[in-house]
Design a protein around this motif. Structure first.
Motif, short mmCIF file in Angstrom:
data_model
loop_
_atom_site.label_atom_id
_atom_site.label_comp_id
_atom_site.label_asym_id
_atom_site.label_seq_id
_atom_site.Cartn_x
_atom_site.Cartn_y
_atom_site.Cartn_z
N ARG A 85 0.84 -1.21 0.00
CA ARG A 85 0.00 0.00 0.00
C ARG A 85 0.87 1.25 0.00
O ARG A 85 0.60 2.21 -0.73
CB ARG A 85 -0.93 -0.01 1.20
CG ARG A 85 -1.87 1.18 1.27
CD ARG A 85 -2.87 0.97 2.36
NE ARG A 85 -3.69 2.14 2.60
CZ ARG A 85 -4.95 2.08 3.01
NH1 ARG A 85 -5.52 0.91 3.21
NH2 ARG A 85 -5.63 3.18 3.22
N VAL A 86 1.91 1.27 0.81
CA VAL A 86 2.82 2.42 0.87
C VAL A 86 3.48 2.64 -0.50
O VAL A 86 3.58 3.77 -0.97
CB VAL A 86 3.88 2.22 1.98
CG1 VAL A 86 4.98 3.27 1.88
CG2 VAL A 86 3.22 2.28 3.34
N MET A 87 3.90 1.56 -1.15
CA MET A 87 4.56 1.69 -2.46
C MET A 87 3.60 2.20 -3.53
O MET A 87 3.99 2.97 -4.40
CB MET A 87 5.17 0.36 -2.88
CG MET A 87 6.41 -0.01 -2.10
SD MET A 87 7.23 -1.47 -2.76
CE MET A 87 6.30 -2.76 -1.96
N ILE A 88 2.35 1.79 -3.47
CA ILE A 88 1.37 2.16 -4.49
C ILE A 88 0.79 3.55 -4.26
O ILE A 88 0.35 4.22 -5.21
CB ILE A 88 0.26 1.09 -4.55
CG1 ILE A 88 0.83 -0.22 -5.10
CG2 ILE A 88 -0.92 1.55 -5.38
CD1 ILE A 88 -0.14 -1.38 -5.06
N THR A 89 0.81 4.04 -3.04
CA THR A 89 0.15 5.30 -2.70
C THR A 89 0.62 6.46 -3.57
O THR A 89 -0.21 7.25 -4.04
CB THR A 89 0.33 5.63 -1.20
OG1 THR A 89 -0.34 4.63 -0.45
CG2 THR A 89 -0.24 6.98 -0.86
N GLY A 90 1.90 6.61 -3.81
CA GLY A 90 2.40 7.74 -4.58
C GLY A 90 1.87 7.78 -6.01
O GLY A 90 1.37 8.80 -6.47
N VAL A 91 1.97 6.65 -6.69
CA VAL A 91 1.49 6.61 -8.08
C VAL A 91 -0.03 6.75 -8.13
O VAL A 91 -0.59 7.35 -9.04
CB VAL A 91 1.99 5.35 -8.81
CG1 VAL A 91 1.34 4.09 -8.31
CG2 VAL A 91 1.79 5.49 -10.31
N LEU A 92 -0.71 6.22 -7.10
CA LEU A 92 -2.16 6.35 -7.04
C LEU A 92 -2.57 7.81 -6.87
O LEU A 92 -3.52 8.27 -7.50
CB LEU A 92 -2.72 5.50 -5.90
CG LEU A 92 -4.23 5.51 -5.69
CD1 LEU A 92 -4.98 5.11 -6.97
CD2 LEU A 92 -4.60 4.57 -4.55
N ARG A 93 -1.82 8.55 -6.07
CA ARG A 93 -2.11 9.99 -5.90
C ARG A 93 -1.99 10.73 -7.23
O ARG A 93 -2.82 11.57 -7.55
CB ARG A 93 -1.17 10.60 -4.88
CG ARG A 93 -1.48 10.27 -3.46
CD ARG A 93 -0.49 10.90 -2.53
NE ARG A 93 -0.74 10.53 -1.15
CZ ARG A 93 0.21 10.40 -0.25
NH1 ARG A 93 1.47 10.62 -0.56
NH2 ARG A 93 -0.10 10.06 0.99
N VAL A 94 -0.94 10.44 -7.98
CA VAL A 94 -0.77 11.12 -9.28
C VAL A 94 -1.88 10.71 -10.24
O VAL A 94 -2.42 11.55 -10.96
CB VAL A 94 0.63 10.83 -9.87
CG1 VAL A 94 0.75 11.43 -11.27
CG2 VAL A 94 1.72 11.38 -8.96
N ALA A 95 -2.26 9.44 -10.23
CA ALA A 95 -3.37 8.98 -11.08
C ALA A 95 -4.66 9.70 -10.70
O ALA A 95 -5.44 10.11 -11.57
CB ALA A 95 -3.53 7.47 -10.97
N LEU A 96 -4.90 9.87 -9.39
CA LEU A 96 -6.09 10.60 -8.93
C LEU A 96 -6.05 12.05 -9.40
O LEU A 96 -7.07 12.61 -9.80
CB LEU A 96 -6.19 10.54 -7.40
CG LEU A 96 -6.65 9.22 -6.82
CD1 LEU A 96 -6.32 9.12 -5.34
CD2 LEU A 96 -8.14 9.03 -7.06
N PHE A 97 -4.87 12.66 -9.36
CA PHE A 97 -4.72 14.04 -9.85
C PHE A 97 -5.06 14.13 -11.34
O PHE A 97 -5.83 15.00 -11.76
CB PHE A 97 -3.28 14.52 -9.60
CG PHE A 97 -2.93 15.77 -10.35
CD1 PHE A 97 -3.35 17.01 -9.89
CD2 PHE A 97 -2.20 15.71 -11.52
CE1 PHE A 97 -3.04 18.17 -10.59
CE2 PHE A 97 -1.89 16.86 -12.22
CZ PHE A 97 -2.31 18.09 -11.76
#
Length: 124
Positions: A85-97
């Motif tokens: 989850r920690v590893m995926i959070t960053g890319v998920l945030r950019v995808a949400l943006f």
């Protein structure tokens, strides 16, 4: 030189199919995002709607990206791995943006994902 992100359903470079530009980032930021999204696609076996054309253009297919984001949340909800989850959070945030820029509104973040929502407003 960076990469420009455009709304488009194209799967290869096609300037005629470019919609509005939704992001313009440095080469390193764009490279990292595209590589991480590609890894997530492989892990989830789900298309992301993000197409790195190999030149200075990345296409984003908004409905496919939104479905991918929902699949990521579902996967994280079921996985139980905090490290993943920690590893995926960053890319998920950019995808949400990018999803928010493409749709004009932010997708609702599911309950229990406050850590993903934190810092989301800092992306530009």
């Amino acid at each position: 030189m960076g990469k420009s992100f455009y709304i488009s359903a194209a799967q290869r470079y096609d300037p005629a199919s470019e919609g509005p530009q939704i992001w313009d980032r440095s080469q390193n930021t764009s490279f990292m995002f595209c590589e991480q999204i590609a890894s997530l696609e492989k892990m989830l076996k789900t298309p992301s709607g993000v197409c790195d054309t190999g030149v200075d253009v990345v296409y984003v297919n908004p409905p496919v990206l939104r479905a991918f984001i929902l699949a990521v949340f579902d996967f994280l909800n079921r996985s139980g791995s905090w490290e993943l989850r920690v590893m995926i959070t960053g890319v998920l945030r950019v995808a949400l943006f990018l999803d928010s820029r493409a749709h004009g509104e932010r997708i609702p973040i599911p309950a229990g994902f406050d850590d993903v929502e934190e810092g989301l407003d800092d992306i530009s």
